[in-house]
Write a protein that holds these residues in place. Structure first.
Motif: not given
Length: 463
Positions: A378-384, A436-441
Motif C-alpha cells: 500500500f505504501l507504494i501502489a498509490w504512485f503507480c 510493487e517495488i519493481i512497478s514503482l521503478a
C-alpha cells in the motif's frame, strides 16, 4: 435557446477554468464515494456468502479471474471512450464527441455478446482447470455463480457506457448516483436471495449472483436516464450511423492497453489460485478475502482516477500545462493518504478484517500474517496507480500496459511460484511488495519520459 447554449459552453469549459483543487474535488469526490460503496457491496457480498460455508467463499473467490476480465473489458473500453471524448470537447470538436459516443455504444453491445457466449461455454472448463474434480461442491457452486454473472452482464455494460459518458462531460454526480443505486440494490437483495428471507427462495451463491446482476441493471437504467436528461454536451444518435474505424481505433488505442492491463489481473489471479490451491482451499479463500478487502482502499483511488482522467485529457487538448501538473500533484497526494489508511488497517487489525468473513481458525492462522505482509505494498501502489492514469489520459496507455504486465506476470507470479517452492505458503505473500517495488521503478521512468516528451513542451497556460 441562447441561454441553453451559454449553459452548455459554461459546463464544457469547467475542466479548463475551475480552480484545480476545487475541480478535482468536484469531479472525483462523487466517483470516490460511489467506488467506495461499490467496494463495500463487494465485501458485503462475500460476507454473506461466507456465512454459507468456507467452500462457498472459495467458489466465489475462484470466479475472480473471469469476473475481472468482464470488468476489464467494460472499464477499459470506457477509458478509451473517456479520453477521446474529453479531448474532443477540449478541442471544441463536438461532432467527433458525438461520433465517439455512438461508436463506443456499438463496442459495448459487441462486448456483451462475447461474454454471453463465454458464459455458456467456458465456465465449467475454467473451474475444472483450477480444482479438477477434487471438490465437487466448490465447482458446482462456482459454476452457478459465474455463469449467472456472465450471461446477464448486459446490465454491467450498460452501466459502464452511460456512466463513462457522464464522467467524460464532468457530470460525475450522476455517475455516483447510478452506482450508489446499484450498490444499495445489491446489498438489500443479497441476504434476501442468499438465505431466502421474506418468502424468497433460498438460492445460496446463485442468489448472490442474481443480486449482483439486478444491481447492475438498476445502475444501468439510472445512468441512462441521467445521461438523457442532464448530459447535453454529447448527443447519442444512431440516425445514419456507420462505424468509424478511425474512432474505434483511437478508442482501442487507449482502451485495449487498459483492457489488457486489467486482464493481466485475471491471469495473475488464476495463476495465484493454482499456486495456492496446492497448499489448501483455505489459502485460496484467504487470497479471495484479501482481494475484497484491498478493494475497499483501492476503489476510492480508482474513483479519483476516473475523475482526473477527463481533467488531464481536457487540459492536454486545451494545452494548459500548469493545470495538468497541478492536477497530477494533488491527485498523488490524495492517493497516498487513501492507501496509507489501507496500510494501517492491514498492519494493525488484520484479525478484525478477516473476522468479518466468518473465518475459521485455519483461515485466521493463514490470513493474519498474509495481510500484514501484503499490506506493505500500500505504501507504494498509490504512485503507480496515478502514474498509470496519467499515461492513459495522455494517450500513452501502452506504458500502463507494460507496467501491469511486468508487475503481475513477469514479477509477481514467478516470485510467488519460486517463494512457494522455497519458503512455503508464508513466503508466497512477499511476492506482492516485491512486485510493487519493481512497478514503482518502471512507472517513475515512464512518467519522467512523459514529462520530457509531452508535458514539458506544452505552453504553461494558467494554473
Amino acid at each position: 435557446m441562447s441561454q441553453e447554449i451559454a449553459t452548455e459552453v459554461k459546463e464544457e469549459n469547467k475542466m479548463g477554468t475551475m480552480p484545480v483543487g476545487k475541480l478535482i474535488f468536484n469531479m472525483s469526490l462523487p466517483m470516490m464515494v460511489s467506488m467506495l460503496v461499490q467496494a463495500l457491496y463487494n465485501i458485503v457480498d462475500s460476507i454473506f456468502v461466507a456465512k454459507l460455508s468456507e467452500n462457498a467463499l472459495t467458489a466465489v473467490s475462484l470466479a475472480f479471474p473471469l469476473q475481472t476480465l468482464l470488468i476489464a473489458v467494460g472499464a477499459g473500453t470506457g477509458v478509451g471512450m473517456n479520453a477521446l471524448l474529453s479531448k474532443s470537447l477540449g478541442e471544441k470538436n463536438f461532432k467527433k464527441a458525438n461520433d465517439t459516443a455512438a461508436n463506443a455504444a456499438v463496442l459495448y453491445i459487441l462486448s456483451y455478446i462475447l461474454f454471453l457466449i463465454l458464459g455458456f461455454s467456458v465456465v465449467k472448463p475454467f473451474y475444472l482447470s483450477q480444482i479438477g474434480n477434487a471438490d465437487v461442491e466448490i465447482m458446482e457452486m462456482g459454476i452457478e455463480y459465474l455463469s449467472t454473472v456472465m450471461i446477464f452482464s448486459f446490465g454491467l455494460f450498460t452501466q459502464f457506457f452511460f456512466e463513462r459518458l457522464l464522467t467524460s462531460t464532468g457530470r460525475t454526480i450522476f455517475s455516483m448516483t447510478s452506482q450508489l443505486t446499484g450498490a444499495v440494490t445489491n446489498i438489500i437483495l443479497d441476504p434476501i436471495l442468499i438465505f431466502g428471507l421474506f418468502g424468497a427462495p433460498k438460492m445460496g451463491v446463485t442468489g448472490a449472483a442474481i443480486a449482483t446482476v439486478i444491481g447492475q441493471c438498476v445502475a444501468g437504467i439510472v445512468a441512462a436516464a441521467c445521461n438523457h436528461k442532464y448530459n447535453h454536451d454529447v448527443k447519442l444518435s444512431f440516425k445514419g450511423f456507420k462505424p468509424d474505424l478511425k474512432i474505434i481505433g483511437t478508442i482501442y488505442a487507449v482502451g485495449v492497453p487498459s483492457i489488457i492491463m486489467q486482464s493481466i489481473g485475471s491471469i495473475m489471479t488464476y495463476c495465484m489460485n493454482r499456486i495456492l490451491i496446492e497448499f489448501s482451499s483455505t489459502a485460496t479463500a484467504v487470497f479471495g478475502v484479501y482481494f475484497k478487502l484491498q478493494s475497499f482502499f483501492f476503489m476510492p483511488v480508482f474513483g479519483l482516477n476516473n475523475g482526473i482522467t477527463p481533467i488531464i485529457a481536457y487540459n492536454y487538448g486545451a494545452k494548459q500545462r500548469k493545470r495538468m501538473i497541478h492536477t497530477i500533484k494533488l491527485s498523488m497526494a490524495v492517493a497516498f493518504c487513501l492507501t496509507f489508511v489501507g496500510f494501517i488497517a492491514f498492519e494493525a487489525i488484520p484479525q478484525v478484517l478477516l473476522g468479518m468473513f466468518n473465518s475459521s481458525q485455519q483461515l485466521l492462522e493463514i490470513g493474519i500474517p498474509a495481510l500484514r505482509i501484503i499490506g506493505i505494498h500500500f505504501l507504494i501502489a498509490w504512485f503507480c496507480i496515478v502514474a498509470g492514469t496519467v499515461f492513459q489520459a495522455l494517450g500513452k496507455a501502452v506504458f500502463s500496459m507494460i507496467v501491469s504486465i511486468m508487475r503481475q506476470l513477469f514479477v509477481l507470479v514467478p516470485a510467488a511460484y519460486i517463494l512457494a517452492k522455497v519458503g512455503g505458503l508464508h513466503a508466497v505473500w512477499w511476492s506482492f511488495p516485491i512486485a510493487e517495488i519493481i512497478s514503482l521503478a518502471v512507472s517513475l521512468t515512464f512518467l519522467i519520459r512523459i514529462y520530457n516528451t509531452i508535458i514539458k513542451k506544452l505552453p504553461e497556460g494558467r494554473a
